[in-house]
Design an enzyme around this catalytic site. Structure first.
Site, PDB file in Angstrom:
ATOM      1  N   ASN A  96      -9.424  -0.521  -8.081  1.00  0.00           N
ATOM      2  CA  ASN A  96      -9.743  -1.908  -8.412  1.00  0.00           C
ATOM      3  C   ASN A  96     -11.190  -2.380  -8.436  1.00  0.00           C
ATOM      4  O   ASN A  96     -11.847  -1.683  -7.949  1.00  0.00           O
ATOM      5  CB  ASN A  96      -8.733  -2.785  -7.829  1.00  0.00           C
TER       6      ASN A  96
ATOM      7  N   PHE B  16      -6.009 -11.715   3.025  1.00  0.00           N
ATOM      8  CA  PHE B  16      -6.584 -12.303   1.928  1.00  0.00           C
ATOM      9  C   PHE B  16      -5.559 -12.088   1.007  1.00  0.00           C
ATOM     10  O   PHE B  16      -4.675 -11.234   0.667  1.00  0.00           O
ATOM     11  CB  PHE B  16      -7.971 -11.635   1.354  1.00  0.00           C
TER      12      PHE B  16
ATOM     13  N   LYS C  12       3.123 -14.616   1.481  1.00  0.00           N
ATOM     14  CA  LYS C  12       2.487 -13.240   2.084  1.00  0.00           C
ATOM     15  C   LYS C  12       2.300 -13.621   3.489  1.00  0.00           C
ATOM     16  O   LYS C  12       2.613 -12.501   4.252  1.00  0.00           O
ATOM     17  CB  LYS C  12       1.572 -12.953   1.124  1.00  0.00           C
TER      18      LYS C  12
END
Ligand SMILES: Cc1cc2nc3c(=O)[nH]c(=O)nc-3n(C[C@H](O)[C@H](O)[C@H](O)COP(=O)(O)O)c2cc1C
Length: 404
Positions: free
Chosen positions: A213, A328, A342
């Site tokens: 990524n 994050f 999350k």
């Protein structure tokens, strides 16, 4: 707010070592940071570097030994006014001779008196022949400087100008600038052991192809640097990025998600705070070819991917109550909702959410716009340079730890 993010006054003390020829380059580095630089040269240093060059680059007059006991300055006492003006004093390069004088608190020269008179932090960069450096007298002098509260930065090793090979080189300019920034920081993370993960992971399909990524690692590196400035002991577990390893930080390079998990799990036991800023790949190839896969004339090539281990959840499950775990969340939609989900599912104490679709936020950018969320909701929102945001994240983490 840390002083280092403001325009600071740096007093650069240059002594008569061969590395004094690097002083103009150091001055330019401070000027490029936007800091105000004043320079003192010892009498010996004037043999190695020109005051005119330093005055031109610093855009300030340069102070030399003859200015010390001179009547030309009128009522101005140079060593006192320079000592008061400085936010930080850098002695670079520091000769063995100057180290010996500073160690006994000698005040017979302009530079020595300015160092004695200042209340600012003093950072000393010894640079000399390796035998001079390892002489017991020099070792004792440098230990004494540490005992006096000065920071003494070890010289680098390599080819020395005197023809020897060994330790004694003045460190790179970046190290000098980084140490100056650290000297100016409040040490509110002193004694804390911090681990930061950063960058992307790579999952190889064969020796020459991988999925990954666009994470640049900039946010994680800014977190590692700022924690070090603030006095923490820092380990940076980093995927492959194009960034210079931060000075003062233990760097543990990894490639795949599995390697990142292994490093993070082994670091978790000994740390107080773990911040997971890495962009870890969720999937890897179900099989990896040892040899390069040939094209074989196929129009469509099918590959199968399998789940990677969930690092955040693994760390969340082993986290002790005295530890702080921060994740994050980089999202493209439903930012707060997805990030909160999350946070809860992975047992995190805080999550830093950023919207990848927003300008000035996320991958590759030098700036970021984040929302910090805790179990009770939004804690703080911030936007700006990644280093400023990193400082804000540490402020929030310290606040959370103060409450726990
Ligand atoms: C060519 C040359 C290079 C020198 N390089 C160094 C050096 O790298 N480090 C050092 O400690 N002394 C070095 N010296 C010795 C210093 O110049 C000497 O000790 C001097 O007294 C230092 O004075 P200061 O500390 O007041 O500047 C060198 C001397 C010469 C002649």
């Amino acid at each position: 707010m840390n002083l280092r993010s403001k325009k600071s006054n740096v007093l650069l003390c240059v002594t008569g070592g061969i590395a004094a020829y690097k002083a103009p380059h150091i001055v330019r580095g401070f000027v490029q940071l936007g800091w105000d630089v004043r320079v003192i040269l010892t009498e010996s240093a004037e043999a190695f570097v020109s005051p005119m060059v330093l005055a031109t680059l610093s855009k300030n007059r340069v102070w030399v030994e003859k200015d010390f006991l001179s009547v030309e300055g009128g009522s101005q006492i140079p060593h006192i006014s320079l000592a008061e003006w400085a936010d930080v004093v850098i002695v670079a390069p520091c000769s063995a001779d100057t180290a010996s004088r500073l160690a006994i608190g000698g005040g017979g020269r302009l530079m020595d008196s300015a160092v004695l008179a200042t209340k600012a932090p003093v950072v000393v960069f010894p640079a000399m022949n390796v035998n001079m450096l390892y002489h017991p007298a020099t070792r004792e002098n440098l230990d004494r400087l540490v005992a006096l509260g000065y920071t003494v930065v070890d010289p680098d090793s390599g080819d020395l100008a005197c023809g020897y090979e060994g330790q004694g080189r003045l460190p790179d300019r970046e190290v000098i600038l980084e140490e100056a920034k650290r000297a100016l920081s409040v040490k509110d993370m002193d004694g804390l052991s911090v681990v930061v993960t950063a960058g992307p992971t790579r999952e190889f399909m064969d020796p020459v192809r991988f999925i990954s990524n666009p994470s640049s690692g900039k946010m994680g590196y800014a977190l590692a640097r700022t924690a070090w400035y603030r006095g923490a002991d820092v380990e940076l577990i980093t995927g492959p990025v194009n960034l210079t390893p931060p000075h003062g930080v233990k760097v543990s390079p990894v490639i795949s998600a599995q390697e990142m998990l292994d490093s993070a799990v082994s670091a978790m036991g000994g740390c107080d705070i773990m911040v997971k800023a890495a962009a870890v790949g969720d999937y890897r190839f179900s099989s990896v070819s040892e040899k390069k896969i040939k094209r074989k004339g196929l129009d469509v090539m099918e590959v199968s991917l399998i789940n990677n281990p969930d690092i955040a959840a693994t760390l969340g499950s082993v986290k002790r109550p005295d530890q702080t775990l921060v994740g994050f969340a980089a999202e493209t939609d439903n930012l707060t909702l997805n990030a909160t989900e999350k946070l809860k599912s992975k047992g995190l104490d805080m999550i830093v959410a950023n919207d990848l679709t927003e300008e000035g936020s996320g991958f590759g950018s030098n700036t970021n716009r984040v929302i910090m969320l805790g179990v009770e909701g939004v804690l703080r929102e911030m936007a700006g340079d990644k280093e400023i945001v990193a400082d804000g994240i540490w402020d929030q983490v310290l606040e959370l730890r103060g409450k726990s």
